[in-house]
Motif scaffolding. Sequence first.
Motif, PDB file in Angstrom:
ATOM      1  N   GLU A  82     -73.966 115.606  56.935  1.00  0.00           N
ATOM      2  CA  GLU A  82     -75.222 116.932  56.615  1.00  0.00           C
ATOM      3  C   GLU A  82     -74.733 117.739  58.323  1.00  0.00           C
ATOM      4  OE1 GLU A  82     -78.549 116.441  56.970  1.00  0.00           O
ATOM      5  OE2 GLU A  82     -79.207 115.724  54.523  1.00  0.00           O
ATOM      6  N   SER A  98     -74.388 120.101  61.177  1.00  0.00           N
ATOM      7  CA  SER A  98     -75.432 119.554  62.550  1.00  0.00           C
ATOM      8  C   SER A  98     -75.056 121.193  63.191  1.00  0.00           C
ATOM      9  CB  SER A  98     -76.821 119.242  63.197  1.00  0.00           C
ATOM     10  OG  SER A  98     -75.658 118.599  63.906  1.00  0.00           O
ATOM     11  N   TYR A 133     -73.370 115.125  60.730  1.00  0.00           N
ATOM     12  CA  TYR A 133     -73.785 113.933  61.426  1.00  0.00           C
ATOM     13  C   TYR A 133     -73.809 113.186  60.065  1.00  0.00           C
ATOM     14  CZ  TYR A 133     -78.178 111.700  62.144  1.00  0.00           C
ATOM     15  OH  TYR A 133     -78.758 110.796  62.412  1.00  0.00           O
ATOM     16  N   THR A 140     -74.995 110.812  57.554  1.00  0.00           N
ATOM     17  CA  THR A 140     -76.367 110.472  56.713  1.00  0.00           C
ATOM     18  C   THR A 140     -76.321 109.202  56.169  1.00  0.00           C
ATOM     19  OG1 THR A 140     -75.485 112.060  55.163  1.00  0.00           O
ATOM     20  CG2 THR A 140     -77.333 112.749  56.320  1.00  0.00           C
ATOM     21  N   SER A 141     -74.823 108.757  55.342  1.00  0.00           N
ATOM     22  CA  SER A 141     -75.276 107.688  54.672  1.00  0.00           C
ATOM     23  C   SER A 141     -74.074 106.525  54.579  1.00  0.00           C
ATOM     24  CB  SER A 141     -75.582 107.744  53.061  1.00  0.00           C
ATOM     25  OG  SER A 141     -74.797 108.154  52.401  1.00  0.00           O
ATOM     26  N   THR A 154     -78.862 105.045  52.930  1.00  0.00           N
ATOM     27  CA  THR A 154     -79.324 106.472  54.027  1.00  0.00           C
ATOM     28  C   THR A 154     -80.264 106.318  55.256  1.00  0.00           C
ATOM     29  OG1 THR A 154     -78.311 107.306  51.650  1.00  0.00           O
ATOM     30  CG2 THR A 154     -80.622 108.890  53.411  1.00  0.00           C
ATOM     31  N   ASN A 186     -82.707 107.165  57.797  1.00  0.00           N
ATOM     32  CA  ASN A 186     -84.639 107.045  57.181  1.00  0.00           C
ATOM     33  C   ASN A 186     -84.722 107.415  58.297  1.00  0.00           C
ATOM     34  OD1 ASN A 186     -87.224 107.967  56.607  1.00  0.00           O
ATOM     35  ND2 ASN A 186     -86.742 106.927  54.777  1.00  0.00           N
ATOM     36  N   ASN A 187     -85.513 108.528  59.165  1.00  0.00           N
ATOM     37  CA  ASN A 187     -85.860 109.259  60.537  1.00  0.00           C
ATOM     38  C   ASN A 187     -87.303 107.792  60.393  1.00  0.00           C
ATOM     39  OD1 ASN A 187     -86.413 110.378  62.433  1.00  0.00           O
ATOM     40  ND2 ASN A 187     -87.434 111.688  61.770  1.00  0.00           N
ATOM     41  N   TYR A 230     -80.809 104.814  61.461  1.00  0.00           N
ATOM     42  CA  TYR A 230     -79.390 105.953  61.574  1.00  0.00           C
ATOM     43  C   TYR A 230     -78.470 104.845  61.504  1.00  0.00           C
ATOM     44  CZ  TYR A 230     -78.295 104.992  66.846  1.00  0.00           C
ATOM     45  OH  TYR A 230     -78.469 104.628  67.942  1.00  0.00           O
TER      46      TYR A 230
END
Length: 443
Positions: free
Chosen positions: A388, A390, A395, A397-398, A403, A405-406, A411
């Motif tokens: 993604e 930023s 960044y 993400t997967s 993936t 997940n916050n 991460y």
Amino acid sequence: MSSPFRYTVGEMRPSHQLPLLGLLLFSLIPSQRCQICEVSRENCSYLNPLVNTMVNSNYNKGIQSANILLTLRLVGIQNQSLEKQLTQQIQEDMKSRESKISSGELALVILALGACKNLDETFIRDAHLVSKLGEKFKAEIENMETHNDNPLTNYYQLSLALLALCLSNGNYSITNVIRYFAPENKNYYFDGQFSVDTGAMAVLALTCVKRSIEKEKIEADIKDLNKTNVYITSLVNKTLSAENDGLFGNIYSTGISMQALYVSSNYYELNGTCQETLHTVLHSISQGAFHLPIAAAQILPALMGKTYLDVNKDCSSACSPVKFNISTDEPVSATPTISPSNISVNYSVHIDEVFNSTKVTVRKGSVFLDVMKAAQKQNKAAFRFTMEDSPWGPYITSVQGITANNSDRTYWQLLSNGEPLSQGAGSYVVKNGEYLEVRWSKY
Ligand code: B12
Ligand SMILES: *[C@@H]1O[C@H](CO)[C@@H](O)[C@H](O)[C@H]1NC(C)=O
Ligand SMILES: *[C@@H]1O[C@H](CO)[C@@H](O)[C@H](O)[C@H]1NC(C)=O
Ligand SMILES: *[C@@H]1O[C@H](CO)[C@@H](O)[C@H](O)[C@H]1NC(C)=O
Ligand SMILES: *[C@@H]1O[C@H](CO)[C@@H](O)[C@H](O)[C@H]1NC(C)=O
Ligand SMILES: *[C@@H]1O[C@H](CO)[C@@H](O)[C@H](O)[C@H]1NC(C)=O
Ligand SMILES: *[C@@H]1O[C@H](CO)[C@@H](O)[C@H](O)[C@H]1NC(C)=O
Ligand SMILES: *[C@@H]1O[C@H](CO)[C@@H](O)[C@H](O)[C@H]1NC(C)=O
Ligand SMILES: *[C@@H]1O[C@H](CO)[C@@H](O)[C@H](O)[C@H]1NC(C)=O
Ligand SMILES: *[C@@H]1O[C@H](CO)[C@@H](O)[C@H](O)[C@H]1NC(C)=O
Ligand SMILES: *[C@@H]1O[C@H](CO)[C@@H](O)[C@H](O)[C@H]1NC(C)=O
Ligand SMILES: *[C@@H]1O[C@H](CO)[C@@H](O)[C@H](O)[C@H]1NC(C)=O
């Protein structure tokens, strides 16, 4: 040199409700004049690459624009057409993403639009941005209460939010500040490691809160003031402990750390390392370490003797407005020109003890992301990934369909020869024979 302290002994007044307060405050006021580790007037031209990077970048993201506008205003670089362009982008972004905007993003918008007494303040008022930020701050705290102390975003953003609320007289609960900003809180740490950027941003926010208590702008008792002071001292201590070759944490956390040291009474500790800090940072500028506009925007205020607590003050500095040489030349680039020769690296994906690895050949001068793309071409099942955009670049993400997940604090961590990188996949230039890794991690 200007003082980073907003108050002087002359401003103190006796308090009827808190008879001890005056005495306590007196004992806390630093007895020395401040030391700010700013670049001297003769050396302003060393900062040209930073200014050029910010002025010449393509602002396609509103939030990145906020960070840049904040810095330009704070250090007194005046360019009306640029300010107008940035302000418009921010306002458009606010309208299009209103509900999805995070607490830290909104805080940056308020700080940028409100900085240095300008006309954008009407937008802040008309759009009720400060009360919206108050709501977002509350939502972060509520999420912690219901989700195992995890905020919606992170403590860097919570600190930005508290800072912006404090500076613009928004609503926040001092009880929550005392409860959640204790230095032991797990959110200051990523995988057990103290996050220097996060701690430094919290010092700025807590210092603003402390000054508000002292000026009786908010209701608090003497215990709250003492706690606030203890938190600040301890967080500053941790920042100083992370000092290495004049840097605090790494090169990218040094700017915000310098700001934290300027506003804390431990300023004299910085004095000792100031020359080393400036030397290392100025050298890194010439090496292109701050080629991303966001990185330039985060280091510049400290180098010009400014902190985010100065946004309501007079905004000018020794190097501005005339000392810069703004040019349309490309600023120093971090990535060496891609050469025709090839290099090989070992790239692997780690999930717990299991890993898939491969040898990847790329052009000399390639970045981590090029290696990931080449590996993906070789073996899609093992090395496919998504990213993604930023302000800091792509960044990850997967990877392998797994993936980040916050809510689970998971991460994809980037490492080289077993050490976490201090740059992202789009910036880190790989070396021949290096062992690169993406690792499924918790923070
Ligand atoms: C919180 C944080 C994280 C969290 C993000 C998730 C979360 N819960 O928010 C975690 C711990 C997961 C993380 C990971 C990484 N981070 Co980080 N992170 C931060 C921190 C402290 C605050 C970011 C923030 O919220 N900003 C405020 C909001 C309003 O701005 P934002 O840009 O929209 O924020 C988002 C992005 O910044 C993104 N993000 C966070 N870190 C990074 C790093 C990169 C390279 C990218 C592209 C995006 C990104 O997540 C934020 C929340 O959504 C910053 C410190 C700083 N000075 O900015 C470092 C910082 C941005 N991270 C950094 C780095 C190096 C990384 C990693 C590459 C570390 C590693 N070796 O793996 C990884 C990213 C790997 C990947 N998958 O691509 C560096 C970037 C330096 C640079 N020149 O590129 C910083 C400046 C810290 C530092 N001093 O070294 N990070
Ligand atoms: C200017 O920078 C140079 C090189 O980093 C340094 O040697 C010199 O001391 C600096 N001058 C001042 C006045 O700080
Ligand atoms: C002002 O900003 C614009 C971009 O909006 C840029 O093209 C111009 O060169 C800048 N002028 C100065 C003097 O920096
Ligand atoms: C603060 O809270 C009070 C009471 O809830 C409310 O009336 C006021 O509008 C709020 N102020 C801001 C700036 O959000
Ligand atoms: C805070 O209070 C504790 C005792 O409760 C005291 O020992 C300490 O000195 C105080 N710290 C500050 C900074 O006032
Ligand atoms: C700060 O660190 C020093 C040692 O480096 C320690 O003696 C002191 O107690 C610490 N202070 C606080 C408030 O944590
Ligand atoms: C701070 O710097 C001044 C000169 O700028 C020097 O006299 C003093 O000893 C320094 N203090 C520390 C703690 O390094
Ligand atoms: C600005 O750049 C010009 C040439 O491009 C140079 O002659 C001049 O000395 C520079 N001024 C500063 C303050 O760096
Ligand atoms: C480098 O690798 C590319 C393929 O990735 C290949 O086409 C090229 O011939 C190689 N160059 C050298 C000098 O080996
Ligand atoms: C990459 O390095 C790892 C760990 O040193 C090793 O186990 C693996 O065999 C290497 N992979 C290749 C393709 O060289
Ligand atoms: C990845 O490595 C694991 C463990 O060696 C192996 O079982 C799996 O088949 C590999 N995955 C792919 C897509 O190569
Ligand atoms: C992230 O994890 C939470 C809690 O485990 C889960 O409820 C949520 O659906 C996940 N989000 C995504 C995008 O996978």
